[in-house]
Design a protein around this motif. Structure first.
Motif, PDB file in Angstrom:
ATOM      1  N   GLY A  54      32.123  44.728  31.724  1.00 41.61           N
ATOM      2  CA  GLY A  54      32.811  43.525  32.488  1.00 41.61           C
ATOM      3  C   GLY A  54      34.288  43.504  31.710  1.00 41.61           C
ATOM      4  N   ARG A  55      34.593  43.974  30.750  1.00 43.62           N
ATOM      5  CA  ARG A  55      35.932  43.689  29.768  1.00 43.62           C
ATOM      6  C   ARG A  55      36.759  45.036  30.488  1.00 43.62           C
ATOM      7  NH1 ARG A  55      34.768  44.131  24.140  1.00 43.62           N
ATOM      8  NH2 ARG A  55      37.053  44.260  23.870  1.00 43.62           N
ATOM      9  N   TYR A  56      36.063  45.977  30.605  1.00 41.08           N
ATOM     10  CA  TYR A  56      36.783  47.466  30.952  1.00 41.08           C
ATOM     11  C   TYR A  56      37.099  47.186  32.560  1.00 41.08           C
ATOM     12  CZ  TYR A  56      37.460  52.415  31.811  1.00 41.08           C
ATOM     13  OH  TYR A  56      37.903  53.739  32.080  1.00 41.08           O
ATOM     14  N   GLY A  57      36.220  46.538  33.360  1.00 40.06           N
ATOM     15  CA  GLY A  57      36.449  46.306  34.584  1.00 40.06           C
ATOM     16  C   GLY A  57      37.677  45.357  34.957  1.00 40.06           C
ATOM     17  N   ASP A  58      37.969  44.412  34.161  1.00 39.45           N
ATOM     18  CA  ASP A  58      38.951  43.503  33.922  1.00 39.45           C
ATOM     19  C   ASP A  58      40.435  44.363  33.732  1.00 39.45           C
ATOM     20  OD1 ASP A  58      37.354  41.302  34.439  1.00 39.45           O
ATOM     21  OD2 ASP A  58      37.326  40.621  32.354  1.00 39.45           O
ATOM     22  N   ILE A  59      40.236  45.226  32.816  1.00 44.30           N
ATOM     23  CA  ILE A  59      41.288  45.960  32.537  1.00 44.30           C
ATOM     24  C   ILE A  59      41.749  46.775  33.800  1.00 44.30           C
ATOM     25  CG2 ILE A  59      42.307  48.026  31.330  1.00 44.30           C
ATOM     26  CD1 ILE A  59      40.511  46.838  28.843  1.00 44.30           C
ATOM     27  N   LEU A  60      40.736  47.399  34.217  1.00 46.88           N
ATOM     28  CA  LEU A  60      40.987  48.467  35.538  1.00 46.88           C
ATOM     29  C   LEU A  60      41.341  47.713  36.632  1.00 46.88           C
ATOM     30  CD1 LEU A  60      37.746  50.564  35.157  1.00 46.88           C
ATOM     31  CD2 LEU A  60      40.258  51.301  34.662  1.00 46.88           C
ATOM     32  N   ALA A  61      41.089  46.357  37.046  1.00 42.99           N
ATOM     33  CA  ALA A  61      41.454  45.595  37.993  1.00 42.99           C
ATOM     34  C   ALA A  61      42.891  45.168  37.663  1.00 42.99           C
ATOM     35  CB  ALA A  61      40.597  44.476  38.058  1.00 42.99           C
ATOM     36  N   ARG A  62      43.298  44.938  36.397  1.00 45.47           N
ATOM     37  CA  ARG A  62      44.636  44.525  36.086  1.00 45.47           C
ATOM     38  C   ARG A  62      45.786  45.738  36.421  1.00 45.47           C
ATOM     39  NH1 ARG A  62      43.400  42.633  30.929  1.00 45.47           N
ATOM     40  NH2 ARG A  62      44.579  44.390  30.080  1.00 45.47           N
ATOM     41  N   LEU A  63      45.161  47.096  36.039  1.00 46.32           N
ATOM     42  CA  LEU A  63      45.848  48.360  36.258  1.00 46.32           C
ATOM     43  C   LEU A  63      46.079  48.668  37.612  1.00 46.32           C
ATOM     44  CD1 LEU A  63      44.580  50.459  32.942  1.00 46.32           C
ATOM     45  CD2 LEU A  63      46.681  49.216  33.285  1.00 46.32           C
ATOM     46  N   ALA A  64      45.038  48.347  38.369  1.00 42.64           N
ATOM     47  CA  ALA A  64      44.912  48.901  39.660  1.00 42.64           C
ATOM     48  C   ALA A  64      46.009  47.905  40.549  1.00 42.64           C
ATOM     49  CB  ALA A  64      43.794  48.600  40.406  1.00 42.64           C
ATOM     50  N   GLU A  65      46.153  46.662  40.236  1.00 40.71           N
ATOM     51  CA  GLU A  65      47.336  45.518  40.814  1.00 40.71           C
ATOM     52  C   GLU A  65      48.591  46.062  40.298  1.00 40.71           C
ATOM     53  OE1 GLU A  65      47.873  40.983  40.247  1.00 40.71           O
ATOM     54  OE2 GLU A  65      45.948  41.503  40.711  1.00 40.71           O
ATOM     55  N   ALA A  66      48.654  46.421  39.108  1.00 37.08           N
ATOM     56  CA  ALA A  66      50.019  46.692  38.674  1.00 37.08           C
ATOM     57  C   ALA A  66      50.432  47.996  39.277  1.00 37.08           C
ATOM     58  CB  ALA A  66      49.833  46.783  37.390  1.00 37.08           C
ATOM     59  N   ALA A  67      49.650  48.855  39.648  1.00 38.56           N
ATOM     60  CA  ALA A  67      50.094  50.197  40.302  1.00 38.56           C
ATOM     61  C   ALA A  67      50.296  50.249  41.616  1.00 38.56           C
ATOM     62  CB  ALA A  67      48.914  51.187  39.952  1.00 38.56           C
ATOM     63  N   SER A  68      49.841  49.189  42.167  1.00 38.34           N
ATOM     64  CA  SER A  68      50.103  48.841  43.717  1.00 38.34           C
ATOM     65  C   SER A  68      51.289  48.319  44.286  1.00 38.34           C
ATOM     66  CB  SER A  68      48.877  48.340  44.227  1.00 38.34           C
ATOM     67  OG  SER A  68      48.654  46.849  43.804  1.00 38.34           O
TER      68      SER A  68
END
Length: 68
Positions: A54-68
């Motif tokens: 869950g924590r890793y998923g949260d990080i990836l979601a933030r990164l995906a949003e930042a990269a878009s």
């Protein structure tokens, strides 16, 4: 019930999300309290368990949003 549903991208995209955001694996490992080799294993297909997923998923979601 009571468990929050989290968006977690498909494992095949984890490395590309991190790279697109320009984030080094050491940064993610430090945030999660794991060795960088652990993050590399996750990116190669070893799925984290429990709270780490869950924590890793949260990080990836933030990164995906930042990269878009």
């Amino acid at each position: 019930m009571g468990r929050e549903s989290r968006w977690i991208p498909h494992p095949s995209t984890w490395r590309s999300i991190r790279r697109a955001a320009g984030v080094d694996v050491d940064v993610i490992a430090r945030e999660l309290g794991v060795h960088p080799a652990t993050v590399y294993r996750w990116e190669a297909g070893d799925i984290p368990t429990g709270d780490r997923l869950g924590r890793y998923g949260d990080i990836l979601a933030r990164l995906a949003e930042a990269a878009s």
